[in-house]
Design a protein around this motif. Sequence first.
Motif, mmCIF file in Angstrom:
data_model
loop_
_atom_site.group_PDB
_atom_site.id
_atom_site.type_symbol
_atom_site.label_atom_id
_atom_site.label_comp_id
_atom_site.label_asym_id
_atom_site.label_seq_id
_atom_site.Cartn_x
_atom_site.Cartn_y
_atom_site.Cartn_z
ATOM 1 N N THR A 1 84.700 12.841 56.841
ATOM 2 C CA THR A 1 85.895 12.022 57.111
ATOM 3 C C THR A 1 85.644 10.562 56.764
ATOM 4 N N LYS A 2 84.451 10.060 57.136
ATOM 5 C CA LYS A 2 84.098 8.673 56.836
ATOM 6 C C LYS A 2 84.019 8.449 55.334
ATOM 7 N N THR A 3 83.383 9.400 54.608
ATOM 8 C CA THR A 3 83.233 9.248 53.162
ATOM 9 C C THR A 3 84.584 9.306 52.456
ATOM 10 N N ILE A 4 85.480 10.164 52.933
ATOM 11 C CA ILE A 4 86.836 10.222 52.361
ATOM 12 C C ILE A 4 87.521 8.867 52.489
ATOM 13 N N LYS A 5 87.366 8.233 53.653
ATOM 14 C CA LYS A 5 87.951 6.905 53.855
ATOM 15 C C LYS A 5 87.321 5.887 52.889
ATOM 16 N N GLU A 6 85.981 6.011 52.674
ATOM 17 C CA GLU A 6 85.302 5.095 51.762
ATOM 18 C C GLU A 6 85.789 5.295 50.323
ATOM 19 N N VAL A 7 86.013 6.558 49.932
ATOM 20 C CA VAL A 7 86.528 6.838 48.584
ATOM 21 C C VAL A 7 87.897 6.192 48.397
ATOM 22 N N LYS A 8 88.766 6.347 49.394
ATOM 23 C CA LYS A 8 90.096 5.738 49.314
ATOM 24 C C LYS A 8 90.004 4.221 49.276
ATOM 25 N N ALA A 9 89.080 3.658 50.087
ATOM 26 C CA ALA A 9 88.915 2.204 50.109
ATOM 27 C C ALA A 9 88.426 1.693 48.753
ATOM 28 N N LYS A 10 87.473 2.430 48.138
ATOM 29 C CA LYS A 10 86.963 2.031 46.822
ATOM 30 C C LYS A 10 88.076 2.068 45.788
ATOM 31 N N LYS A 11 88.897 3.102 45.845
ATOM 32 C CA LYS A 11 90.027 3.190 44.916
ATOM 33 C C LYS A 11 90.967 2.009 45.092
ATOM 34 N N ASN A 12 91.218 1.634 46.342
ATOM 35 C CA ASN A 12 92.102 0.496 46.610
ATOM 36 C C ASN A 12 91.491 -0.815 46.107
ATOM 37 N N GLN A 13 90.144 -0.960 46.252
ATOM 38 C CA GLN A 13 89.483 -2.165 45.764
ATOM 39 C C GLN A 13 89.636 -2.291 44.248
ATOM 40 N N LEU A 14 89.380 -1.162 43.544
ATOM 41 C CA LEU A 14 89.531 -1.184 42.090
ATOM 42 C C LEU A 14 90.985 -1.431 41.690
ATOM 43 N N LYS A 15 91.906 -0.873 42.447
ATOM 44 C CA LYS A 15 93.330 -1.067 42.137
ATOM 45 C C LYS A 15 93.706 -2.542 42.292
ATOM 46 N N ILE A 16 93.162 -3.198 43.341
ATOM 47 C CA ILE A 16 93.443 -4.625 43.549
ATOM 48 C C ILE A 16 92.915 -5.441 42.361
ATOM 49 N N LYS A 17 91.698 -5.098 41.903
ATOM 50 C CA LYS A 17 91.125 -5.818 40.763
ATOM 51 C C LYS A 17 91.928 -5.571 39.494
ATOM 52 N N LEU A 18 92.341 -4.318 39.287
ATOM 53 C CA LEU A 18 93.163 -4.005 38.116
ATOM 54 C C LEU A 18 94.512 -4.722 38.191
ATOM 55 N N ASP A 19 95.096 -4.780 39.377
ATOM 56 C CA ASP A 19 96.364 -5.503 39.556
ATOM 57 C C ASP A 19 96.190 -6.987 39.240
ATOM 58 N N LYS A 20 95.029 -7.546 39.613
ATOM 59 C CA LYS A 20 94.761 -8.966 39.343
ATOM 60 C C LYS A 20 94.628 -9.210 37.847
ATOM 61 N N ILE A 21 93.883 -8.310 37.142
ATOM 62 C CA ILE A 21 93.747 -8.435 35.690
ATOM 63 C C ILE A 21 95.116 -8.336 35.016
ATOM 64 N N GLU A 22 95.929 -7.413 35.493
ATOM 65 C CA GLU A 22 97.275 -7.250 34.949
ATOM 66 C C GLU A 22 98.084 -8.536 35.101
ATOM 67 N N SER A 23 98.029 -9.125 36.285
ATOM 68 C CA SER A 23 98.789 -10.365 36.537
ATOM 69 C C SER A 23 98.303 -11.502 35.639
ATOM 70 N N GLU A 24 96.963 -11.609 35.478
ATOM 71 C CA GLU A 24 96.402 -12.670 34.635
ATOM 72 C C GLU A 24 96.851 -12.512 33.177
ATOM 73 N N TYR A 25 96.774 -11.290 32.660
ATOM 74 C CA TYR A 25 97.172 -11.042 31.271
ATOM 75 C C TYR A 25 98.653 -11.336 31.066
ATOM 76 N N ILE A 26 99.485 -10.890 31.986
ATOM 77 C CA ILE A 26 100.928 -11.135 31.869
ATOM 78 C C ILE A 26 101.224 -12.632 31.900
ATOM 79 N N GLN A 27 100.524 -13.369 32.798
ATOM 80 C CA GLN A 27 100.746 -14.811 32.884
ATOM 81 C C GLN A 27 100.326 -15.505 31.596
#
Length: 438
Positions: free
Chosen positions: A129-155
């Motif tokens: 259960t803990k590892t599943i939460k960590e996997v989801k958290a890691k995915k969210n971290q990468l998604k935040i970074k990808l969202d930031k790169i997307e915003s920078e490129y668009i700007q």
Amino acid sequence: MFHCVNCDVSMCKKTQTLHAKSKASKNHTTVSLISHEMYQINQTGNKCPSHTEEDLLMYCNTCVYPICRQCIVSGVHLNHPMVRVEEVIDMKQQQLSNIIRQKKTISSKYVDVLKTITRNKLQLSESTTKTIKEVKAKKNQLKIKLDKIESEYIQQLEDQDKKNKEAMEKLEQKIKEEMSYLNELIQQCESKQKERTIEIVQLVTDVMQRVDKYTPNEQPDEISPPNLVTRDVADQELKDLFGHLDMKTKPEVDQSLQMKIYDPSTIPDIDFKIISSFTSEKNHVVIESYGQAWLWSIFERGISLVTSDGKVMQNINTNLDVFDATVSTSGDLFVTENGGNTVKKITRDNRITHIYKTRDGYVTKGITVTDTGNVLVILFKNKGSKIVEITTSGQHIKTIQHDPIDNKQLFDQPRFVCVNLNGDIIVTDNGKVVAVNK
């Protein structure tokens, strides 16, 4: 050599086989001669089966059974090594004590292994259960970074697009102004073209200077549109970026404690037969112990403890309208009622106590005891049914309601619940059977 207890006849192996197949004697009890001697000893106590008035005194190691004084005098056991019966009994008792001690040691090891397995299963479940939460958290971290790169490129694209448009509009305005001046010169020249005065000389000189000034000498730069330069990313690269799972191998049990696992195809068919039967007005049952069970009915009040042949051992005459019941390892009875919202505990001395009460409109349904000795109770509601795990004293341990991965509702309209040998929870639910991994 063999002996038929019913016919009191000794026979060889071949005769014994024919005797067992005979319709008249197929149900007779046939034993080896040694077993027959022991059978007679069991029937006569400490007396000799051959000389019923004589006590058994010695044990013949050659014939492997006890004998009396007359057996010795008869000479049948001549030169056979013998010991006193008391010595044989003492030796066998010592051997029996050793066997019991050895088996208890092995049994204690099994208990320790089971405790370890239970602890490991709990730790494994919590870790997963803990590892599943960590996997989801890691995915969210990468998604935040990808969202930031997307915003920078668009700007960057929007800023560069703005600059390019401003430069082109400025150049466009300049060209329009120069064209306007040129048109004025052309009109002025056309108006003086037919005149033959000295003014034309100066006019032509001025016009030539102005034409040279406004003649474009270069073309605008070619447009270079923006482009996203990418490359294909292999799945393994993404996994390396994401991280990897450190999966442990399955736990092993000491080889000396492993039980043999049989191939189902090698197990012979079993002929089942009814060993006992009785009639009862009560139509619900839960096992209390080997050979005993609690019975109750949804049409009448009261619970009865009966044996396998229908003998009533105990009656609990209460006003409980029992829906379901279960028995703990200590022999206490736990029940839920039709339309009720409590779990009641009935001890062996018939004391009834309320150990758990639901809230928020839930109704108690099926109930069972887990492999760890706790109690599972179905809490039913049209929307949001769930299972709670409580101790035998009513303390809440956990709630089982949603899938931990996608948060979907596990149950629709659950009614009854039980636990299999793996600890998985099995629920009857609105025409289907739902199994929930422990």
